[in-house]
Design a protein around this motif. Sequence first.
Motif, PDB file in Angstrom:
ATOM      1  N   ASP A   1      10.565  45.169 -65.941  1.00  0.00           N
ATOM      2  CA  ASP A   1      11.810  44.883 -66.647  1.00  0.00           C
ATOM      3  C   ASP A   1      12.445  43.590 -66.162  1.00  0.00           C
ATOM      4  N   VAL A   2      13.336  43.072 -67.011  1.00  0.00           N
ATOM      5  CA  VAL A   2      14.150  41.907 -66.681  1.00  0.00           C
ATOM      6  C   VAL A   2      15.600  42.336 -66.834  1.00  0.00           C
ATOM      7  N   SER A   3      16.421  41.973 -65.853  1.00  0.00           N
ATOM      8  CA  SER A   3      17.820  42.350 -65.867  1.00  0.00           C
ATOM      9  C   SER A   3      18.677  41.123 -65.590  1.00  0.00           C
ATOM     10  N   ARG A   4      19.747  41.001 -66.363  1.00  0.00           N
ATOM     11  CA  ARG A   4      20.701  39.918 -66.120  1.00  0.00           C
ATOM     12  C   ARG A   4      22.123  40.451 -66.254  1.00  0.00           C
ATOM     13  N   TYR A   5      22.817  40.509 -65.122  1.00  0.00           N
ATOM     14  CA  TYR A   5      24.246  40.822 -65.123  1.00  0.00           C
ATOM     15  C   TYR A   5      24.980  39.488 -65.184  1.00  0.00           C
ATOM     16  N   LEU A   6      25.714  39.281 -66.255  1.00  0.00           N
ATOM     17  CA  LEU A   6      26.404  38.016 -66.432  1.00  0.00           C
ATOM     18  C   LEU A   6      27.500  37.842 -65.396  1.00  0.00           C
ATOM     19  N   PRO A   7      27.715  36.676 -64.862  1.00  0.00           N
ATOM     20  CA  PRO A   7      27.108  35.388 -65.210  1.00  0.00           C
ATOM     21  C   PRO A   7      25.880  35.039 -64.360  1.00  0.00           C
ATOM     22  N   LYS A   8      25.362  35.976 -63.591  1.00  0.00           N
ATOM     23  CA  LYS A   8      24.219  35.714 -62.712  1.00  0.00           C
ATOM     24  C   LYS A   8      22.963  35.434 -63.522  1.00  0.00           C
ATOM     25  N   PRO A   9      21.962  34.794 -62.911  1.00  0.00           N
ATOM     26  CA  PRO A   9      20.690  34.572 -63.611  1.00  0.00           C
ATOM     27  C   PRO A   9      19.867  35.861 -63.705  1.00  0.00           C
ATOM     28  N   ALA A  10      18.938  35.875 -64.620  1.00  0.00           N
ATOM     29  CA  ALA A  10      18.058  37.023 -64.820  1.00  0.00           C
ATOM     30  C   ALA A  10      17.087  37.165 -63.661  1.00  0.00           C
ATOM     31  N   GLU A  11      16.668  38.413 -63.435  1.00  0.00           N
ATOM     32  CA  GLU A  11      15.674  38.659 -62.401  1.00  0.00           C
ATOM     33  C   GLU A  11      14.664  39.694 -62.883  1.00  0.00           C
ATOM     34  N   LEU A  12      13.452  39.575 -62.366  1.00  0.00           N
ATOM     35  CA  LEU A  12      12.392  40.530 -62.640  1.00  0.00           C
ATOM     36  C   LEU A  12      12.619  41.734 -61.737  1.00  0.00           C
ATOM     37  N   ILE A  13      12.599  42.937 -62.325  1.00  0.00           N
ATOM     38  CA  ILE A  13      12.823  44.150 -61.541  1.00  0.00           C
ATOM     39  C   ILE A  13      11.745  45.187 -61.855  1.00  0.00           C
ATOM     40  N   ASP A  14      11.699  46.197 -61.048  1.00  0.00           N
ATOM     41  CA  ASP A  14      10.814  47.353 -61.218  1.00  0.00           C
ATOM     42  C   ASP A  14       9.327  47.020 -61.118  1.00  0.00           C
ATOM     43  N   GLU A  15       9.002  45.977 -60.350  1.00  0.00           N
ATOM     44  CA  GLU A  15       7.585  45.652 -60.159  1.00  0.00           C
ATOM     45  C   GLU A  15       6.847  46.809 -59.484  1.00  0.00           C
ATOM     46  N   ASP A  16       7.529  47.528 -58.599  1.00  0.00           N
ATOM     47  CA  ASP A  16       6.888  48.672 -57.945  1.00  0.00           C
ATOM     48  C   ASP A  16       6.504  49.737 -58.968  1.00  0.00           C
ATOM     49  N   GLU A  17       7.367  49.982 -59.953  1.00  0.00           N
ATOM     50  CA  GLU A  17       7.059  50.948 -61.002  1.00  0.00           C
ATOM     51  C   GLU A  17       5.898  50.456 -61.870  1.00  0.00           C
ATOM     52  N   PHE A  18       5.861  49.159 -62.133  1.00  0.00           N
ATOM     53  CA  PHE A  18       4.767  48.588 -62.915  1.00  0.00           C
ATOM     54  C   PHE A  18       3.442  48.745 -62.164  1.00  0.00           C
ATOM     55  N   ILE A  19       3.451  48.493 -60.861  1.00  0.00           N
ATOM     56  CA  ILE A  19       2.229  48.632 -60.062  1.00  0.00           C
ATOM     57  C   ILE A  19       1.751  50.086 -60.078  1.00  0.00           C
ATOM     58  N   GLU A  20       2.683  51.028 -59.949  1.00  0.00           N
ATOM     59  CA  GLU A  20       2.323  52.450 -60.033  1.00  0.00           C
ATOM     60  C   GLU A  20       1.735  52.784 -61.404  1.00  0.00           C
ATOM     61  N   ALA A  21       2.363  52.273 -62.465  1.00  0.00           N
ATOM     62  CA  ALA A  21       1.866  52.527 -63.819  1.00  0.00           C
ATOM     63  C   ALA A  21       0.494  51.897 -64.025  1.00  0.00           C
ATOM     64  N   ALA A  22       0.276  50.719 -63.441  1.00  0.00           N
ATOM     65  CA  ALA A  22      -1.018  50.043 -63.566  1.00  0.00           C
ATOM     66  C   ALA A  22      -2.135  50.902 -62.992  1.00  0.00           C
ATOM     67  N   VAL A  23      -1.838  51.572 -61.881  1.00  0.00           N
ATOM     68  CA  VAL A  23      -2.833  52.470 -61.278  1.00  0.00           C
ATOM     69  C   VAL A  23      -2.984  53.730 -62.128  1.00  0.00           C
ATOM     70  N   LYS A  24      -1.864  54.362 -62.449  1.00  0.00           N
ATOM     71  CA  LYS A  24      -1.886  55.630 -63.190  1.00  0.00           C
ATOM     72  C   LYS A  24      -2.577  55.497 -64.550  1.00  0.00           C
ATOM     73  N   TYR A  25      -2.252  54.423 -65.279  1.00  0.00           N
ATOM     74  CA  TYR A  25      -2.787  54.263 -66.637  1.00  0.00           C
ATOM     75  C   TYR A  25      -3.970  53.298 -66.687  1.00  0.00           C
ATOM     76  N   GLN A  26      -4.418  52.853 -65.535  1.00  0.00           N
ATOM     77  CA  GLN A  26      -5.588  51.986 -65.409  1.00  0.00           C
ATOM     78  C   GLN A  26      -5.458  50.714 -66.254  1.00  0.00           C
ATOM     79  N   TYR A  27      -4.319  50.030 -66.084  1.00  0.00           N
ATOM     80  CA  TYR A  27      -4.125  48.756 -66.770  1.00  0.00           C
ATOM     81  C   TYR A  27      -5.185  47.773 -66.277  1.00  0.00           C
ATOM     82  N   SER A  28      -5.817  47.098 -67.212  1.00  0.00           N
ATOM     83  CA  SER A  28      -6.806  46.081 -66.845  1.00  0.00           C
ATOM     84  C   SER A  28      -6.095  44.873 -66.236  1.00  0.00           C
TER      85      SER A  28
END
Length: 163
Positions: A106-133
């Motif tokens: 996910d990407v999150s931006r609370y104004l006026p701060k810049p956007a940041e990439l979040i939930d990389e840990d969840e993505f890594i878990e999903a990559a293993v669970k669902y066998q993302y290439s």
Amino acid sequence: MKIGERIQVRACKTDGTVYRSWQATIESVSTDSIVTIAPAGSSVFNIKGEDTPIRHHYRSYYWFDKNYNLLEIFEPEGELFHIYINIASPPEFKDGIMSFKDHELDVSRYLPKPAELIDEDEFIEAAVKYQYSKEFQEKMYAAAEEALELANHWQAKPIPVFP
């Protein structure tokens, strides 16, 4: 699908499991996207079937050719304070229900701060669970880079006034 029509929206895991669902009103529809609105107080159902009212107004943009969708989150008084982008499949439509597969990055931006990439840990878990290439993971990170840029330059239009 017509402007003003209420539709059911479902957020799904990669395997199709619905983990969240809600009703939204179509604000606009075109050949490349659909935009919905869910006002504060709308019900959101979670995977356990629990009904939780949302505290903010949401406008959601779903593009038919993008691997993300964007939520504008407004305070009840109408001020935009958060942009949230799910890295996800384009929406699918079946039996009057719109659904998308959330890939956990996910990407999150609370104004006026810049956007940041979040939930990389969840993505890594999903990559293993669902066998993302490796190719799929690279495609999702490319979508996230595009989403970061989009969030940092997004210009929201005012949310309609709700009674």
